[in-house]
Design an enzyme around this catalytic site. Structure first.
Site, PDB file in Angstrom:
ATOM      1  CG  ASN A  63     -10.753   4.820  -2.803  1.00  0.00           C
ATOM      2  OD1 ASN A  63     -10.206   4.036  -2.510  1.00  0.00           O
ATOM      3  ND2 ASN A  63     -10.027   6.009  -2.846  1.00  0.00           N
ATOM      4  CG  ASN A  90     -13.859  -9.459  -3.676  1.00  0.00           C
ATOM      5  OD1 ASN A  90     -13.364 -10.807  -3.521  1.00  0.00           O
ATOM      6  ND2 ASN A  90     -14.185  -8.621  -4.363  1.00  0.00           N
ATOM      7  CB  SER A 142      -3.683 -13.764  -1.454  1.00  0.00           C
ATOM      8  OG  SER A 142      -2.904 -14.287  -2.295  1.00  0.00           O
ATOM      9  CE1 TYR A 155      -3.315  -9.075  -4.150  1.00  0.00           C
ATOM     10  CE2 TYR A 155      -2.259 -10.811  -3.451  1.00  0.00           C
ATOM     11  CZ  TYR A 155      -3.299 -10.276  -3.970  1.00  0.00           C
ATOM     12  OH  TYR A 155      -4.074 -11.001  -4.171  1.00  0.00           O
ATOM     13  CB  ALA A 157       2.976  -6.471   3.582  1.00  0.00           C
ATOM     14  CE  LYS A 159      -5.326  -9.605  -0.860  1.00  0.00           C
ATOM     15  NZ  LYS A 159      -6.774  -9.303  -1.001  1.00  0.00           N
TER      16      LYS A 159
HETATM   17  N1  CAA Z   1       9.854 -17.401  -9.166  1.00  0.00           N
HETATM   18  C1  CAA Z   1      11.178 -17.054  -9.224  1.00  0.00           C
HETATM   19  N2  CAA Z   1      11.881 -16.095  -9.669  1.00  0.00           N
HETATM   20  C2  CAA Z   1      11.253 -15.201 -10.462  1.00  0.00           C
HETATM   21  C3  CAA Z   1       9.712 -15.403 -10.472  1.00  0.00           C
HETATM   22  C4  CAA Z   1       9.097 -16.468  -9.937  1.00  0.00           C
HETATM   23  N3  CAA Z   1       7.804 -16.651  -9.758  1.00  0.00           N
HETATM   24  N4  CAA Z   1       9.439 -14.306 -11.199  1.00  0.00           N
HETATM   25  C5  CAA Z   1      10.419 -13.693 -11.741  1.00  0.00           C
HETATM   26  N5  CAA Z   1      11.559 -14.347 -11.105  1.00  0.00           N
HETATM   27  C6  CAA Z   1      13.104 -13.930 -11.436  1.00  0.00           C
HETATM   28  C7  CAA Z   1      13.498 -13.790 -12.824  1.00  0.00           C
HETATM   29  O1  CAA Z   1      13.570 -15.019 -13.353  1.00  0.00           O
HETATM   30  C8  CAA Z   1      14.534 -12.809 -12.872  1.00  0.00           C
HETATM   31  O2  CAA Z   1      15.723 -13.467 -12.561  1.00  0.00           O
HETATM   32  P1  CAA Z   1      17.222 -12.986 -13.087  1.00  0.00           P
HETATM   33  O3  CAA Z   1      17.237 -11.550 -12.524  1.00  0.00           O
HETATM   34  O4  CAA Z   1      18.097 -14.075 -12.463  1.00  0.00           O
HETATM   35  O5  CAA Z   1      16.881 -13.024 -14.543  1.00  0.00           O
HETATM   36  C9  CAA Z   1      14.244 -11.980 -11.707  1.00  0.00           C
HETATM   37  O6  CAA Z   1      13.183 -12.627 -10.919  1.00  0.00           O
HETATM   38  C10 CAA Z   1      13.548 -10.765 -12.086  1.00  0.00           C
HETATM   39  O7  CAA Z   1      12.308 -10.843 -12.978  1.00  0.00           O
HETATM   40  P2  CAA Z   1      11.802 -10.124 -14.175  1.00  0.00           P
HETATM   41  O8  CAA Z   1      12.768 -10.203 -15.258  1.00  0.00           O
HETATM   42  O9  CAA Z   1      10.408 -10.527 -14.425  1.00  0.00           O
HETATM   43  O10 CAA Z   1      11.828  -8.646 -13.438  1.00  0.00           O
HETATM   44  P3  CAA Z   1      10.505  -7.436 -13.617  1.00  0.00           P
HETATM   45  O11 CAA Z   1      11.227  -6.591 -12.928  1.00  0.00           O
HETATM   46  O12 CAA Z   1      10.724  -7.189 -15.318  1.00  0.00           O
HETATM   47  O13 CAA Z   1       9.415  -8.027 -13.250  1.00  0.00           O
HETATM   48  C11 CAA Z   1       7.552  -8.636 -11.827  1.00  0.00           C
HETATM   49  C12 CAA Z   1       9.115  -8.411 -11.869  1.00  0.00           C
HETATM   50  C13 CAA Z   1       6.896  -7.584 -11.908  1.00  0.00           C
HETATM   51  C14 CAA Z   1       7.576  -9.435 -10.182  1.00  0.00           C
HETATM   52  C15 CAA Z   1       7.368  -9.835 -12.699  1.00  0.00           C
HETATM   53  O14 CAA Z   1       8.118 -11.056 -12.838  1.00  0.00           O
HETATM   54  C16 CAA Z   1       6.120 -10.443 -12.615  1.00  0.00           C
HETATM   55  O15 CAA Z   1       4.923  -9.698 -12.858  1.00  0.00           O
HETATM   56  N6  CAA Z   1       5.803 -11.746 -11.771  1.00  0.00           N
HETATM   57  C17 CAA Z   1       4.569 -12.325 -11.457  1.00  0.00           C
HETATM   58  C18 CAA Z   1       4.211 -11.690  -9.939  1.00  0.00           C
HETATM   59  C19 CAA Z   1       2.826 -12.376  -9.657  1.00  0.00           C
HETATM   60  O16 CAA Z   1       2.832 -13.610  -9.774  1.00  0.00           O
HETATM   61  N7  CAA Z   1       1.880 -11.838  -9.473  1.00  0.00           N
HETATM   62  C20 CAA Z   1       0.530 -12.534  -8.788  1.00  0.00           C
HETATM   63  C21 CAA Z   1      -0.525 -11.427  -9.671  1.00  0.00           C
HETATM   64  S1  CAA Z   1      -1.992 -12.412  -9.283  1.00  0.00           S
HETATM   65  C22 CAA Z   1      -2.510 -12.268  -7.512  1.00  0.00           C
HETATM   66  O17 CAA Z   1      -1.771 -11.017  -7.163  1.00  0.00           O
HETATM   67  C23 CAA Z   1      -3.358 -12.845  -6.991  1.00  0.00           C
HETATM   68  C24 CAA Z   1      -3.020 -13.570  -5.802  1.00  0.00           C
HETATM   69  O18 CAA Z   1      -3.608 -13.428  -4.688  1.00  0.00           O
HETATM   70  C25 CAA Z   1      -2.030 -14.639  -6.115  1.00  0.00           C
HETATM   71  P1  NAI Z   2     -10.257  -8.054  -9.852  1.00  0.00           P
HETATM   72  O1  NAI Z   2      -9.302  -6.969 -10.213  1.00  0.00           O
HETATM   73  O2  NAI Z   2     -10.948  -8.762 -11.072  1.00  0.00           O
HETATM   74  O3  NAI Z   2     -11.281  -6.908  -9.028  1.00  0.00           O
HETATM   75  C1  NAI Z   2     -11.331  -6.344  -7.872  1.00  0.00           C
HETATM   76  C2  NAI Z   2     -12.303  -5.178  -7.716  1.00  0.00           C
HETATM   77  O4  NAI Z   2     -11.933  -4.621  -6.784  1.00  0.00           O
HETATM   78  C3  NAI Z   2     -12.304  -4.246  -9.185  1.00  0.00           C
HETATM   79  O5  NAI Z   2     -13.790  -4.219  -9.587  1.00  0.00           O
HETATM   80  C4  NAI Z   2     -12.039  -2.962  -8.493  1.00  0.00           C
HETATM   81  O6  NAI Z   2     -12.439  -1.905  -9.281  1.00  0.00           O
HETATM   82  C5  NAI Z   2     -12.033  -2.986  -7.155  1.00  0.00           C
HETATM   83  N1  NAI Z   2     -11.135  -2.060  -6.461  1.00  0.00           N
HETATM   84  C6  NAI Z   2     -10.045  -1.842  -6.601  1.00  0.00           C
HETATM   85  N2  NAI Z   2      -9.628  -0.847  -5.784  1.00  0.00           N
HETATM   86  C7  NAI Z   2     -10.756  -0.342  -5.114  1.00  0.00           C
HETATM   87  C8  NAI Z   2     -11.039   0.573  -4.031  1.00  0.00           C
HETATM   88  N3  NAI Z   2      -9.933   1.416  -3.635  1.00  0.00           N
HETATM   89  N4  NAI Z   2     -12.298   0.635  -3.663  1.00  0.00           N
HETATM   90  C9  NAI Z   2     -13.251   0.001  -4.009  1.00  0.00           C
HETATM   91  N5  NAI Z   2     -12.945  -1.219  -4.988  1.00  0.00           N
HETATM   92  C10 NAI Z   2     -11.870  -1.189  -5.517  1.00  0.00           C
HETATM   93  O7  NAI Z   2      -9.766  -8.925  -9.017  1.00  0.00           O
HETATM   94  P2  NAI Z   2     -10.301 -10.328  -8.185  1.00  0.00           P
HETATM   95  O8  NAI Z   2      -9.006 -11.323  -8.926  1.00  0.00           O
HETATM   96  O9  NAI Z   2     -11.687 -10.283  -8.436  1.00  0.00           O
HETATM   97  O10 NAI Z   2      -9.677 -10.147  -6.909  1.00  0.00           O
HETATM   98  C11 NAI Z   2     -10.770 -10.154  -5.786  1.00  0.00           C
HETATM   99  C12 NAI Z   2      -9.985 -10.485  -4.504  1.00  0.00           C
HETATM  100  O11 NAI Z   2      -9.466 -11.667  -4.400  1.00  0.00           O
HETATM  101  C13 NAI Z   2      -8.875  -9.473  -4.179  1.00  0.00           C
HETATM  102  O12 NAI Z   2      -8.776  -8.965  -2.637  1.00  0.00           O
HETATM  103  C14 NAI Z   2      -7.830 -10.098  -4.552  1.00  0.00           C
HETATM  104  O13 NAI Z   2      -6.544  -9.748  -3.820  1.00  0.00           O
HETATM  105  C15 NAI Z   2      -8.073 -11.563  -4.088  1.00  0.00           C
HETATM  106  N6  NAI Z   2      -7.488 -12.560  -4.419  1.00  0.00           N
HETATM  107  C16 NAI Z   2      -7.417 -12.800  -5.707  1.00  0.00           C
HETATM  108  C17 NAI Z   2      -6.788 -13.837  -6.456  1.00  0.00           C
HETATM  109  C18 NAI Z   2      -6.687 -14.048  -8.031  1.00  0.00           C
HETATM  110  O14 NAI Z   2      -5.736 -14.915  -8.340  1.00  0.00           O
HETATM  111  N7  NAI Z   2      -7.524 -13.412  -8.834  1.00  0.00           N
HETATM  112  C19 NAI Z   2      -5.991 -14.829  -5.643  1.00  0.00           C
HETATM  113  C20 NAI Z   2      -6.109 -14.564  -4.177  1.00  0.00           C
HETATM  114  C21 NAI Z   2      -6.709 -13.412  -3.876  1.00  0.00           C
END
Ligand code: CAA
Ligand code: NAI
Length: 247
Positions: A63, A90, A142, A155, A157, A159
């Site tokens: 962990n 990673n 990221s 996230y 913050a 990254k």
């Molecule tokens: N851009 C602009 N506005 C957005 C938006 C976006 N990408 N996503 C949501 N909003 C807006 C919605 O339209 C909504 O607006 P209104 O209040 O005016 O209707 C408002 O923000 C609230 O959105 P939700 O109704 O979806 O609110 P929620 O509380 O149900 O969910 C959330 C919020 C959890 C953030 C959800 O929108 C979500 O999961 N969004 C995606 C977040 C995302 O992109 N995560 C990346 C994950 S992958 C990763 O992290 C890898 C990496 O490194 C990139």
């Molecule tokens: P993933 O969810 O497929 O893999 C992440 C792995 O990290 C999992 O196997 C999980 O068990 C492990 N993990 C989680 N918490 C842990 C902990 N406390 N100690 C040890 N291991 C732990 O995710 P993915 O997409 O492969 O991500 C890898 C890296 O790339 C992450 O740092 C993610 O933030 C970053 N990243 C991912 C992007 C995407 O779009 N998938 C975009 C940009 C960055």
């Protein structure tokens, strides 16, 4: 000659997604890969999958958020393999929520794993790498950390902080023979993006000059470059692998 022949590499979060692809890539290039992951079931399955392909690896549960767990990991690797050539920080998690709804716990969980975890692992391998007079440290940032992302206060913050830490460590450790770099992936096809609404993904693809998400191998190949001798004069760099979205 393979690019990582006889190197010992720790890849955190290597049971899944990008980390698993990197474990496979590194092992194909001759490295002994430590699959360091929290998820024991997936970690053991990934170890089995790689060993079946004659790729050298070893799963060790960790962990990264807990210093004692990280110290045990590093101790086991040093006792078992005698050295650590490469660390890939990673492991990462998401706990997305709009700022107005984000709980203290969601904020803390992401900071503990994605930021403090990188600090723990890097500090723990340091004495070994300094004694060796060489090493490669790669951490995963990221695009969210560079241009922000709705729902990712915690996230983004962590990254963004990884880029600052990378540059600081690059300055501190270059004279010890250690290269420190970061990779900055764009949205990449792993389980991490599965929770993102389709609408958001489609919008994202339109903004990416290459019109597609990243694939795990795109990121694994960047790790490979930064882990190999080919990048010996690259230090303190944040390498974007994002199809051009950040230009
Ligand atoms: N851009 C602009 N506005 C957005 C938006 C976006 N990408 N996503 C949501 N909003 C807006 C919605 O339209 C909504 O607006 P209104 O209040 O005016 O209707 C408002 O923000 C609230 O959105 P939700 O109704 O979806 O609110 P929620 O509380 O149900 O969910 C959330 C919020 C959890 C953030 C959800 O929108 C979500 O999961 N969004 C995606 C977040 C995302 O992109 N995560 C990346 C994950 S992958 C990763 O992290 C890898 C990496 O490194 C990139
Ligand atoms: P993933 O969810 O497929 O893999 C992440 C792995 O990290 C999992 O196997 C999980 O068990 C492990 N993990 C989680 N918490 C842990 C902990 N406390 N100690 C040890 N291991 C732990 O995710 P993915 O997409 O492969 O991500 C890898 C890296 O790339 C992450 O740092 C993610 O933030 C970053 N990243 C991912 C992007 C995407 O779009 N998938 C975009 C940009 C960055």
């Amino acid at each position: 000659m393979k690019r990582l022949q006889d190197k010992v590499a720790i890849i955190t979060g290597a049971a899944n997604g990008i980390g698993l692809e990197a474990a496979s890539t590194f092992a194909r290039e001759g490295a002994m890969v430590v699959i360091a992951d929290f998820n024991e079931e997936k970690g053991l399955a990934s170890e089995k999958e790689l060993l079946a392909k004659d790729l050298t690896c070893h799963f060790i549960q960790v962990n990264v958020a807990e210093r004692a767990s990280v110290d045990q990991l590093v101790d086991r690797v040093v006792r078992g393999y005698g050295k650590i050539d490469i660390l890939v920080n990673n492991a990462g998690i998401t706990r997305d929520a709009m700022l107005s709804k984000m709980t203290e716990l969601q904020f803390k969980q992401v900071i503990d794993v994605n930021l403090t975890g990188v600090f723990h692992c890097t500090q723990a391998v340091l004495p070994t790498m300094i004694a060796q007079g060489k090493g490669k440290i790669i951490s995963t940032s990221s695009v969210s950390g560079v241009y922000g992302n709705v729902g990712q206060t915690n996230y983004a913050a962590a990254k963004a902080a990884i880029i600052g830490m990378t540059k600081t460590w690059a300055k501190e450790l270059a004279r010890k023979g250690i290269n420190v770099n970061a990779v900055v992936p764009g949205f990449t096809e792993t389980s991490m993006v599965e929770a993102v609404p389709d609408k958001v993904i489609e919008k994202m693809k339109e903004q990416i000059p290459m019109q597609r998400l990243g694939r795990p191998e795109d990121i694994a190949n960047a790790y490979l470059f930064l882990a190999s001798a080919e990048s010996d004069y690259v230090n303190g760099h944040a390498l974007h692998v994002d199809g051009g979205i950040m230009m």
